[in-house]
Design an enzyme around this catalytic site. Sequence first.
Site, PDB file in Angstrom:
ATOM      1  CB  SER A 285      27.354 -14.340  72.497  1.00  0.00           C
ATOM      2  OG  SER A 285      27.508 -12.803  72.333  1.00  0.00           O
TER       3      SER A 285
ATOM      4  CD  GLU B 136      30.948 -13.406  79.759  1.00  0.00           C
ATOM      5  OE1 GLU B 136      30.186 -13.241  78.941  1.00  0.00           O
ATOM      6  OE2 GLU B 136      31.151 -14.960  79.777  1.00  0.00           O
TER       7      GLU B 136
END
Length: 160
Positions: A6, A101
């Site tokens: 991330s 995602e």
Amino acid sequence: IVAGDSAGGNLALELALKLKEQGRAQPRGLVLSSPWTDMTASSKSYTRYQEKDPILTYDFIVSVRDAYIAGAGDPEDARFSPLFGDFTGFPPTYIQVGRNEILLDDSTRLAKAIQAAGASAEIKIFENGWHVFQQMPLPLANRAMKELANVVSRTIYSKH
């Protein structure tokens, strides 16, 4: 090997870009899970997977981006959005990302940008994955982590 997931993936990329800019030694490889590469949040996956990604939302991304940049520059600046960096001579990069995602396009665009610069980038898209699914106690995450371990071993023991 430098690894990150991330925002940590963003930082790993920024580190490698900065080392390259300074003419310093690059990591032997980068291993990234769902890296956040584009602070403009302009890719279609930011809205396309809004309802499928249980971890991130577009509004959260924008608020975190604004806090991170805090008037220090433009979201398109490669200092914040490594996607827009120069990947010539970049270290081999392995990317894992979930199909469901909102950062999917960040990963696919990154892999293409690294490859277009003549460097090595491998991307694995997990069909039933979401943002940083690798951290969950699930069979899919176990498979992903085993694959990451194989990539790290292969990188460490390759002649470089």
